[in-house]
Design an enzyme around this catalytic site. Structure first.
Site, PDB file in Angstrom:
ATOM      1  N   LYS A 174       0.965   1.880   3.411  1.00  0.00           N
ATOM      2  CA  LYS A 174       1.224   0.676   4.345  1.00  0.00           C
ATOM      3  C   LYS A 174       1.970   0.794   5.034  1.00  0.00           C
ATOM      4  O   LYS A 174       2.893  -0.478   6.004  1.00  0.00           O
ATOM      5  CB  LYS A 174       0.940  -1.094   3.141  1.00  0.00           C
ATOM      6  CG  LYS A 174      -0.588  -0.815   2.504  1.00  0.00           C
ATOM      7  CD  LYS A 174      -0.488  -1.990   1.740  1.00  0.00           C
ATOM      8  CE  LYS A 174      -1.995  -1.642   1.415  1.00  0.00           C
ATOM      9  NZ  LYS A 174      -1.710  -1.433  -0.252  1.00  0.00           N
ATOM     10  N   LYS A 189       8.049   0.280  -0.516  1.00  0.00           N
ATOM     11  CA  LYS A 189       6.759   0.099  -1.223  1.00  0.00           C
ATOM     12  C   LYS A 189       6.099   1.161  -1.587  1.00  0.00           C
ATOM     13  O   LYS A 189       6.731   2.528  -2.193  1.00  0.00           O
ATOM     14  CB  LYS A 189       5.856   0.692   0.746  1.00  0.00           C
ATOM     15  CG  LYS A 189       4.475   0.463   0.280  1.00  0.00           C
ATOM     16  CD  LYS A 189       4.268  -0.840   0.399  1.00  0.00           C
ATOM     17  CE  LYS A 189       3.089  -1.824   0.049  1.00  0.00           C
ATOM     18  NZ  LYS A 189       2.683  -1.108  -1.125  1.00  0.00           N
ATOM     19  N   SER A 242      -0.858   3.385  -1.745  1.00  0.00           N
ATOM     20  CA  SER A 242      -0.506   2.281  -0.958  1.00  0.00           C
ATOM     21  C   SER A 242       0.665   3.007  -0.001  1.00  0.00           C
ATOM     22  O   SER A 242       1.065   1.883   0.622  1.00  0.00           O
ATOM     23  CB  SER A 242      -0.309   1.016  -1.780  1.00  0.00           C
ATOM     24  OG  SER A 242      -1.376   0.574  -2.148  1.00  0.00           O
ATOM     25  N   SER A 294       1.266  -6.159  -1.933  1.00  0.00           N
ATOM     26  CA  SER A 294       0.542  -4.689  -1.699  1.00  0.00           C
ATOM     27  C   SER A 294      -0.675  -5.269  -1.328  1.00  0.00           C
ATOM     28  O   SER A 294      -1.806  -4.249  -2.100  1.00  0.00           O
ATOM     29  CB  SER A 294       0.778  -3.430  -2.495  1.00  0.00           C
ATOM     30  OG  SER A 294       0.538  -2.129  -2.276  1.00  0.00           O
TER      31      SER A 294
END
Length: 384
Positions: free
Chosen positions: A68, A228, A65, A125
């Site tokens: 992202k 992130k 993730s 997330s």
């Protein structure tokens, strides 16, 4: 005690705080830190984008993730360009609602604002929220992924290819620690993102849905601003962590850690190393003649101006050894254009170059012709 000894003591302390994290007192030693609990890692300063410490920085790996970061970057750019508004509402599609993994359980047909989807993506997330943003921005996730790859190419992310907007494991979906640091730096150039990425807890749906940041450094690391996390079976535990102290902003990227705890301790160790060993210093104007002679122009000289940064990041031990080597043209032939390059400056710290910048013309200088020479002569006569 010398600065080097102090750094060594700090390193030893960090080893105690972050088991498994090897911290060195020099960039050279740090670059080969095999004790770091990650397949790949990079520590970058965002001022100039210089890598301060690295381990296998260009090894393509699944980023989970942390993908992202690019999703959020494209959304922030769309907001800046007026293509999206924070209060704009979008309707969740069947495709967005079908995402697994981390989510806020969007229902097909449910409406949510761009700002709330940003919160869900940056804080929790949420895969469904990130796809809803992708579809709103580009019309479909597939079209958005094309933009992701195009933007990666523009940023010089040479070893990255995206297959989706979420980071869920997919064949050929890879990036590197260096590339992630590059796009993280670009995302941080949009200050608004920190309104979301630095939040520990928030809510959606009038308090019915709780959001807790997947990046626990936001709560427990001084100066952390995001950025992130990512975890999948194929990627392991990954993280792009940003923090700022005393004007020094750093990004620590960790890919392929064996566990969540180890990714956080690795990132913490990287950031601690950076803050212990580097400072952000103001960069004064270089010492040089203030003008360059002009040949054949209506003016005999032209003033230069600096295109250099306001500050530079240097090792703490080199803060008193900052110097600038100037290469300035001896003269220049008219016409001279505004912004024309007149020279270059190399900035050195401790004798090693850390960046370069240009000196350019602060004004235009026309070429001397018969007509403007005559005009100037007449102007002079009229003043008599």
């Amino acid at each position: 005690m010398s600065k080097r000894q102090i750094a060594a003591v700090l390193g030893a302390l960090l080893l105690g705080v972050c088991p498994g994290v090897q911290v060195w007192v020099s960039a050279e030693e740090a670059a080969v830190q095999e004790g770091l609990p990650a397949q790949s890692a990079v520590l970058m300063e965002t001022q100039g984008g210089r890598v301060l410490l690295e381990k296998n920085p260009d090894e393509p790996l699944p980023p989970a993730s942390v993908t992202k970061v690019m999703t959020l970057l494209l959304v922030m750019e769309a907001l800046d360009q007026g293509q999206l508004r924070l209060d704009q509402t979008t309707t969740c599609s069947e495709h967005a609602a079908s995402m697994g993994g981390s989510q806020i359980w969007l229902e097909p047909g449910e409406e949510m604002t761009v700002e709330d989807l940003l919160k869900a993506t940056a804080i929790a997330s949420a895969n469904d929220a990130s796809v809803a943003l992708a579809e709103l921005t580009a019309g479909s996730e597939e079209a958005f992924v094309e933009r992701m790859n195009q933007r990666a190419e523009e940023l010089g992310m040479e070893n990255t290819h995206f297959e989706n907007a979420t980071g869920l494991d997919a064949e050929g979906h890879v990036s590197t620690a260096r590339d992630i640091a590059i796009m993280s730096r670009e995302l941080l150039s949009h200050p608004k993102i920190k309104d979301y990425s630095s939040v520990w807890m928030d809510t959606l749906r009038d308090g019915e849905t709780q959001l807790v940041n997947t990046n626990r450094l936001v709560r427990f690391y001084d100066g952390c601003t995001g950025l992130k996390t990512g975890t999948t079976d194929g990627a392991g535990s990954c993280l792009s962590a940003s923090a700022e102290r005393d004007g020094l902003e750093l990004v620590a990227v960790v890919l392929g850690s064996p566990s969540s705890d180890e990714r956080f301790s690795a990132a913490r160790g990287l950031l601690d190393y950076g803050f212990a060993n580097y400072v952000n210093l103001p960069l004064p104007l270089p010492e040089a003649e203030p003008t360059v002679p002009v040949t054949g122009g209506v003016a005999s000289q032209v003033v230069w101006m600096s295109k250099g940064p306001e500050s530079v990041v240097v090792r703490s031990a080199d803060r008193q050894a900052l110097e600038q080597q100037v290469e300035l043209a001896e003269d220049v032939q008219a016409p001279v254009e505004l912004g024309q390059i007149l020279g270059r400056v190399t900035v050195l710290a401790g004798g090693s170059p850390i960046c370069e910048y240009e000196l350019v013309a602060a004004e235009a200088v026309e070429e001397m012709t018969f007509s403007n020479a005559l005009e100037r002569l007449l102007e002079g006569l009229l003043r008599l």
